[in-house]
Design a protein around this motif. Structure first.
Motif, short mmCIF file in Angstrom:
data_model
loop_
_atom_site.label_atom_id
_atom_site.label_comp_id
_atom_site.label_asym_id
_atom_site.label_seq_id
_atom_site.Cartn_x
_atom_site.Cartn_y
_atom_site.Cartn_z
N PHE A 194 31.64 -11.80 21.92
CA PHE A 194 32.21 -11.39 20.64
C PHE A 194 31.14 -11.19 19.56
O PHE A 194 31.44 -10.70 18.47
N ARG A 195 29.92 -11.58 19.84
CA ARG A 195 28.85 -11.44 18.85
C ARG A 195 28.19 -10.07 18.97
O ARG A 195 27.89 -9.60 20.07
N SER A 196 27.97 -9.45 17.83
CA SER A 196 27.29 -8.16 17.82
C SER A 196 25.82 -8.33 18.17
O SER A 196 25.15 -9.24 17.67
N LYS A 197 25.31 -7.44 19.03
CA LYS A 197 23.89 -7.47 19.38
C LYS A 197 23.11 -6.38 18.66
O LYS A 197 22.00 -6.04 19.05
N THR A 198 23.70 -5.86 17.59
CA THR A 198 22.99 -4.87 16.78
C THR A 198 21.96 -5.58 15.91
O THR A 198 22.30 -6.45 15.12
N VAL A 199 20.70 -5.23 16.08
CA VAL A 199 19.62 -5.84 15.32
C VAL A 199 19.18 -4.92 14.18
O VAL A 199 19.11 -5.33 13.03
N ALA A 200 18.88 -3.68 14.53
CA ALA A 200 18.36 -2.75 13.53
C ALA A 200 18.92 -1.36 13.75
O ALA A 200 18.33 -0.55 14.48
N ASN B 193 17.62 -3.54 19.45
CA ASN B 193 19.05 -3.76 19.68
C ASN B 193 19.29 -4.29 21.08
O ASN B 193 18.57 -3.97 22.02
N SER B 194 20.32 -5.13 21.19
CA SER B 194 20.70 -5.79 22.45
C SER B 194 19.71 -6.87 22.88
O SER B 194 19.72 -7.30 24.03
N SER B 195 18.87 -7.32 21.96
CA SER B 195 18.00 -8.46 22.27
C SER B 195 18.85 -9.71 22.46
O SER B 195 19.93 -9.84 21.86
N PRO B 196 18.41 -10.66 23.27
CA PRO B 196 19.19 -11.90 23.46
C PRO B 196 19.21 -12.74 22.19
O PRO B 196 18.32 -12.64 21.34
#
Length: 348
Positions: A185-191, A248-251
């Motif tokens: 449920f957590r967004s993995k959008t970083v930048a 994006n999609s980093s752990p």
């Protein structure tokens, strides 16, 4: 004239027996009504196809207990649904919650399964998936999911209703629906960066603890600092901006100690976006003494080595991310422009 006696049909039971039967019948109806109202779990009779129907509008919590996972609680609040696991909370997007609610609104049965060995159908302690539904503090439904199978081309899942020990086959592969974790449920959008629309960038000068702002000059095809002291080539800036999306999609870096963020920060970057809100990224470096003892969170994300760099962005402020690509982070932080002391913390 002699009157003919008016004989009424004689009751087969004495009068006091009839009264007792009426009282017992009244009590039976009363008890049945009370049980149907206050028992926490109610299932449909065996001859009905529908197994479970949840009033999802009144539902306030769903607890998922998947094998090998900590309890995951999905809770309704005034602002929507949130997920809570390992002491961390994340908001749930409507698109993620809608399929689960639709499934709970009506679970039907293909047929009942007769078995003396439910463990062989996926209901052993290390495999069964338990689901509990609440309205406030009241448990209103409880069921368990076993193995998934395919029969005559149809996807089916074994489901057990613990209150009457019934095992059924219900349509669909349901384990994937309920075997969730907080990370789902957590967004993995970083930048979320679109290089062509960025007009200004800011790079922290650690030596002076100030932000150097560069503004794009389209006619000269370069980026100049506000005091015109520094200048950057446009093609170099565009290539640099394009690399941010690789974050994006980093752990998730749940092991990061937020209290040490200030002293472990090595870079900060600001990108001016069209909505004028701007995007801020902060980069942190973990020296060997800062490595946490508990790496279980990293292992859950299939990382066998602890990344040295951690990132937090204004696009996803509730989460820290671990950047495994060391070269990428160093180039983002110091490859475009840096003061002479910018990476001093890393070399020490």
């Amino acid at each position: 004239m002699k009157k003919t006696p008016n004989f009424a049909p004689e009751s087969p039971l004495p009068k006091d027996m009839k009264n007792k039967h009426l009282v017992l019948l009244f009590l039976a109806v009363l008890v049945t009504g009370l049980l149907s109202r206050y028992l926490p779990i109610r299932y449909k009779p065996f001859f009905q196809n529908e197994l479970i129907r949840v009033d999802t509008a009144a539902m306030t919590k769903c607890i998922l207990l998947a094998p090998g996972q900590a309890e995951l609680a999905l809770e309704r609040s005034e602002t929507g649904w949130t997920a809570d696991q390992h002491g961390r909370i994340a908001p749930i997007q409507a698109d993620d919650m809608t399929p689960l609610l639709a499934t709970l609104a009506g679970l039907s049965s293909v047929r009942r399964v007769k078995t003396d060995y439910p463990d062989s159908l996926g209901f052993a302690d290390g495999k069964r998936l338990r689901v509990r539904i609440f309205r406030d503090t009241r448990l209103i439904e409880h069921f368990e999911l076993g193995d998934e199978i395919t029969e005559n081309g149809q996807a089916l899942t074994y489901i057990q209703l613990p209150m009457h020990n019934g095992v059924y086959l219900t349509p669909g592969h349901l384990r994937g629906m309920f075997a969730r974790t907080l990370d789902d449920f957590r967004s993995k959008t970083v930048a979320p960066v679109s290089p062509q629309v960025i007009r200004r960038i800011g790079i922290l000068d650690l030596a002076a603890d100030t932000m150097i702002i560069f503004e794009k000059n389209d006619s000269l095809r370069h980026w100049a600092s506000a005091n015109r002291q520094f200048s950057l080539r446009d093609d170099s800036v565009q290539q640099w901006l394009a690399l941010f999306n690789r974050l994006n999609s980093s752990p998730f870096a749940d092991h990061f100690d937020e209290s040490r963020a200030r002293e472990s920060r090595i870079a900060a970057i600001w990108l001016d976006t069209p909505d004028s809100a701007g995007l801020t990224l902060e980069f942190y470096y973990l020296k060997p003494p800062d490595v946490p003892e508990d790496l279980s969170g990293m292992r859950r994300q299939h990382l066998h080595a602890l990344p040295a760099y951690v990132i937090q962005t204004s696009a996803n402020p509730m989460n820290y991310f671990a950047a495994a690509d060391t070269n990428l982070v160093r180039f983002l932080c110091f490859g475009l422009w840096q003061s002479p002391l910018s990476d001093k913390k890393i070399k020490e």
